[in-house]
Design a protein around this motif. Structure first.
Motif, PDB file in Angstrom:
ATOM      1  N   ALA A 172      -4.504   3.420   5.248  1.00  0.00           N
ATOM      2  CA  ALA A 172      -3.362   2.852   5.596  1.00  0.00           C
ATOM      3  C   ALA A 172      -2.251   4.002   5.401  1.00  0.00           C
ATOM      4  O   ALA A 172      -1.362   4.238   6.407  1.00  0.00           O
ATOM      5  CB  ALA A 172      -2.831   2.073   4.600  1.00  0.00           C
ATOM      6  N   LEU A 202       5.205  -1.681  -1.748  1.00  0.00           N
ATOM      7  CA  LEU A 202       6.058  -1.638  -0.851  1.00  0.00           C
ATOM      8  C   LEU A 202       7.289  -2.438  -1.281  1.00  0.00           C
ATOM      9  O   LEU A 202       8.282  -2.795  -0.408  1.00  0.00           O
ATOM     10  CB  LEU A 202       5.324  -2.161   0.455  1.00  0.00           C
ATOM     11  CG  LEU A 202       4.101  -1.519   0.941  1.00  0.00           C
ATOM     12  CD1 LEU A 202       3.574  -2.279   2.104  1.00  0.00           C
ATOM     13  CD2 LEU A 202       4.715  -0.278   1.565  1.00  0.00           C
ATOM     14  N   MET A 214      -5.546   3.195  -0.770  1.00  0.00           N
ATOM     15  CA  MET A 214      -4.323   2.966   0.143  1.00  0.00           C
ATOM     16  C   MET A 214      -4.583   4.229   1.141  1.00  0.00           C
ATOM     17  O   MET A 214      -3.683   4.400   1.965  1.00  0.00           O
ATOM     18  CB  MET A 214      -3.198   3.382  -0.827  1.00  0.00           C
ATOM     19  CG  MET A 214      -2.900   2.276  -1.713  1.00  0.00           C
ATOM     20  SD  MET A 214      -2.607   0.703  -1.040  1.00  0.00           S
ATOM     21  CE  MET A 214      -3.991  -0.149  -1.833  1.00  0.00           C
ATOM     22  N   ALA A 218      -5.466  -1.166   5.741  1.00  0.00           N
ATOM     23  CA  ALA A 218      -4.673  -0.564   6.943  1.00  0.00           C
ATOM     24  C   ALA A 218      -4.324  -1.588   8.002  1.00  0.00           C
ATOM     25  O   ALA A 218      -3.427  -1.850   8.652  1.00  0.00           O
ATOM     26  CB  ALA A 218      -5.442   0.528   7.842  1.00  0.00           C
ATOM     27  N   MET A 220       9.763   0.478   7.704  1.00  0.00           N
ATOM     28  CA  MET A 220       9.292  -0.317   7.566  1.00  0.00           C
ATOM     29  C   MET A 220      10.071  -1.479   6.944  1.00  0.00           C
ATOM     30  O   MET A 220       9.695  -2.307   6.189  1.00  0.00           O
ATOM     31  CB  MET A 220       8.284  -0.002   6.057  1.00  0.00           C
ATOM     32  CG  MET A 220       7.539   1.358   6.548  1.00  0.00           C
ATOM     33  SD  MET A 220       5.827   1.188   5.652  1.00  0.00           S
ATOM     34  CE  MET A 220       5.003   2.716   6.575  1.00  0.00           C
ATOM     35  N   TYR A 250      -1.746  -3.912  -4.910  1.00  0.00           N
ATOM     36  CA  TYR A 250      -1.087  -2.722  -5.230  1.00  0.00           C
ATOM     37  C   TYR A 250      -0.471  -1.978  -4.081  1.00  0.00           C
ATOM     38  O   TYR A 250       0.766  -1.723  -4.312  1.00  0.00           O
ATOM     39  CB  TYR A 250      -2.441  -1.545  -5.553  1.00  0.00           C
ATOM     40  CG  TYR A 250      -1.860  -0.214  -5.880  1.00  0.00           C
ATOM     41  CD1 TYR A 250      -1.551  -0.008  -7.016  1.00  0.00           C
ATOM     42  CD2 TYR A 250      -1.729   0.825  -4.773  1.00  0.00           C
ATOM     43  CE1 TYR A 250      -0.898   1.187  -7.699  1.00  0.00           C
ATOM     44  CE2 TYR A 250      -1.140   1.871  -5.116  1.00  0.00           C
ATOM     45  CZ  TYR A 250      -0.848   2.346  -6.393  1.00  0.00           C
ATOM     46  OH  TYR A 250      -0.344   3.398  -6.801  1.00  0.00           O
ATOM     47  N   GLY A 307      -3.848   9.899  -5.888  1.00  0.00           N
ATOM     48  CA  GLY A 307      -4.099   8.720  -5.034  1.00  0.00           C
ATOM     49  C   GLY A 307      -3.327   7.468  -5.211  1.00  0.00           C
ATOM     50  O   GLY A 307      -3.927   6.414  -5.293  1.00  0.00           O
ATOM     51  N   SER A 308      -1.956   7.683  -5.243  1.00  0.00           N
ATOM     52  CA  SER A 308      -1.122   6.535  -5.651  1.00  0.00           C
ATOM     53  C   SER A 308      -0.114   5.932  -4.722  1.00  0.00           C
ATOM     54  O   SER A 308       0.447   4.979  -4.984  1.00  0.00           O
ATOM     55  CB  SER A 308      -0.220   6.884  -7.067  1.00  0.00           C
ATOM     56  OG  SER A 308       0.698   8.045  -6.733  1.00  0.00           O
ATOM     57  N   ALA A 309       0.087   6.755  -3.778  1.00  0.00           N
ATOM     58  CA  ALA A 309       0.965   6.459  -2.521  1.00  0.00           C
ATOM     59  C   ALA A 309       0.659   5.284  -1.782  1.00  0.00           C
ATOM     60  O   ALA A 309      -0.444   5.172  -1.567  1.00  0.00           O
ATOM     61  CB  ALA A 309       1.389   7.560  -1.821  1.00  0.00           C
ATOM     62  N   VAL A 310       1.574   4.385  -1.556  1.00  0.00           N
ATOM     63  CA  VAL A 310       1.567   3.417  -0.556  1.00  0.00           C
ATOM     64  C   VAL A 310       2.231   3.830   0.581  1.00  0.00           C
ATOM     65  O   VAL A 310       3.265   4.785   0.851  1.00  0.00           O
ATOM     66  CB  VAL A 310       2.112   2.097  -1.120  1.00  0.00           C
ATOM     67  CG1 VAL A 310       1.318   1.514  -2.047  1.00  0.00           C
ATOM     68  CG2 VAL A 310       3.616   2.110  -1.383  1.00  0.00           C
ATOM     69  N   PRO A 311       2.309   3.357   1.955  1.00  0.00           N
ATOM     70  CA  PRO A 311       2.854   3.802   3.348  1.00  0.00           C
ATOM     71  C   PRO A 311       4.119   4.015   3.319  1.00  0.00           C
ATOM     72  O   PRO A 311       4.676   4.907   3.682  1.00  0.00           O
ATOM     73  CB  PRO A 311       2.182   2.626   4.261  1.00  0.00           C
ATOM     74  CG  PRO A 311       0.959   2.355   3.671  1.00  0.00           C
ATOM     75  CD  PRO A 311       1.107   2.140   2.179  1.00  0.00           C
ATOM     76  N   SER A 312       5.039   3.326   2.429  1.00  0.00           N
ATOM     77  CA  SER A 312       6.456   3.569   2.345  1.00  0.00           C
ATOM     78  C   SER A 312       6.855   4.896   1.814  1.00  0.00           C
ATOM     79  O   SER A 312       7.807   5.423   2.244  1.00  0.00           O
ATOM     80  CB  SER A 312       6.995   2.453   1.668  1.00  0.00           C
ATOM     81  OG  SER A 312       6.531   1.986   0.485  1.00  0.00           O
TER      82      SER A 312
END
Lengths: 301, 301
Positions: free
Chosen positions: A218, B263, A215, B218, B1, B258, A182-187
């Motif tokens: 998102a 990002l 995150m 989000a 992005m 975070y 559970g570490s990812a961000v949208p990029s």
């Protein structure tokens, strides 16, 4: 947001990925009653248990009884996790529509989780996939740590593609890409999907997010903007993080439904029934589940 | 992005919006020590308290002492909530860089919250804004319930624009649009910003999300895709929901950082110092704060 899918299919993984990370033992009869509630919620896919050696996942040691005694809804596809041929045989005997095999995109995580290298894992999964297909079953390949590994750090999309390629070659019908920690961000979701969707149809890809740092919703939005319309989620956000006691686990089905229905996306799932099934398992576990919308609705009543 | 902002400015509203929704009394000396920690975190804006009648917000009854005794960092802009001229006078005496006035886009919420109609609220805020500007201060206008009202349901963007128009006419420097009940999904953010940014420069708009149903991160992503680069957040996710005991409140600064740092967006804020200040206030409150990444980091230590 005109590019969002009109329909999203949720696979409810609470009875498997959720419970496997909970320390409490849930009585078999309660698991069955609870899965029966889920079967009547409108959800189309349920992963009901794991046929991994109970030494590794004691919380799911009753997989065979659960699989035999749940009331199957003909509109629901039931899957279970199978690590090897022995697990698959149990699952076939008990009844599955779909077998879920699993491995990691990270060499170290694979070693820690399966006790084998990636290269050693391939022939085992190849056999399982082939036997499951011969038995007329669908097969999903879970690939974990597709963004970050707790041991290795960042995982390159090329490492993920390498594993996907093999699993598809062995015959899986689809691939579930897991943000295991559970570490990812949208990029990161964007970067991975840019690579993955260059090679595979979006219909073959399921995204499996954990909400460990908050995150997940998102990330689901981002994946939907790439046309992904299949997600794994866990009722109430059941299931913690094996690396951090008390942290959130799988993204909560409740929160995903709040998002999707709010966006006007159809799921066929009755939110009220999901809330009821969440409160049921929350009471059995004796602790508050992490889902934000569950906490809101429960406390607002 | 590629269209995301390179820099995002966070206003830390924990000492005001966070504490005002907490039932526990935090000792004045602890508030001061805590705000001093925040002042050294790299955050550029802190809302340190509210000069509303203590009868309405007993948790912030010590606003004057707090305002007098906190150690001001010259790199930080300090604001406080002021409901009327009396509140503004207290705030000016104690020291503010920015006054925050507030009203609601929903007639019923405004009546419930301020005990006045929207029309009756305008002349009061006009006076406050004019006096604050004459005193050389910046002024932010908070507009609450910009998406949904707990009493009226959906609020049309035109209702929000009507209030923004008046506040800007009275002289506010910027407007903070509040998802007061934390109910919005990204399509609502899109719809509102499509309207708002047709009339106003994005630099004038701050978004203020609550994470009541887990949608805030989000929603921030969506707002950033419209170029918005100013957000209010509360350390640790401090502050609950007045309509549902136990539900999450303001989006957690920790989770926002975070996201942003993940990002590659610059904030100037030291995440470690935010974690430390979160643990400090969490201990004083004696309960776990809702921030997901705080829970993760705390439990992983």
């Amino acid at each position: 947001m005109s590019n969002l899918p009109k329909y999203v299919q949720i696979k409810e993984v609470g009875p498997r990925d959720g419970l496997q990370n909970e320390k409490s033992w849930i009585e078999t009869v309660d698991k069955i009653a609870w899965i029966n509630m889920l079967s009547e919620s409108g959800v189309k896919e349920i992963e009901y248990s794991s046929f991994v050696n109970p030494k590794w996942i004691p919380a799911l040691a009753d997989a065979r009884i659960v699989g035999k005694q749940i009331k199957r809804n003909p509109n629901v596809s039931y899957s279970a996790l199978v690590p090897n041929l022995k697990g698959l045989d149990f699952a076939l005997e008990v009844g599955i529509d779909r077998a879920s095999v699993f491995m990691s995109a990270s060499e170290t995580h694979n070693l820690n989780n399966i006790n084998k290298s990636i290269a050693e894992t391939y022939p085992i999964l190849k056999q399982v996939i082939e036997e499951a297909k011969q038995a007329g079953k669908l097969v999903t390949g879970y690939v974990s740590t597709v963004f970050d590994c707790p041991h290795e750090g960042k995982i390159a999309p090329s490492e993920v593609l390498r594993v996907c390629e093999k699993l598809l070659e062995f015959g899986v019908d689809d691939i579930s890409l897991g943000d295991t920690i559970g570490s990812a961000v949208p990029s990161q979701v964007e970067q991975l999907l840019e690579g993955v969707l260059r090679h595979y149809q979006k219909e073959k890809i399921i995204m499996h997010f954990h909400d460990t740092r908050g995150m997940a919703i998102a990330n689901i939005m981002t994946a939907m903007q790439y046309g992904i319309n299949r997600f794994d989620s866990s009722i109430g956000g059941l299931g913690g993080c094996p690396y951090a006691q008390g942290a959130a686990g799988n993204v909560a089905t409740n929160d995903v439904l709040y998002l999707l229905h709010g966006l006007g996306i159809h799921t066929g799932i009755d939110e009220q029934k999901i809330q009821e099934a969440s409160l049921y398992i929350q009471e059995k576990l004796g602790k508050a589940l992490p889902s934000r919308s569950l906490a809101y609705i429960k406390s607002a009543i």
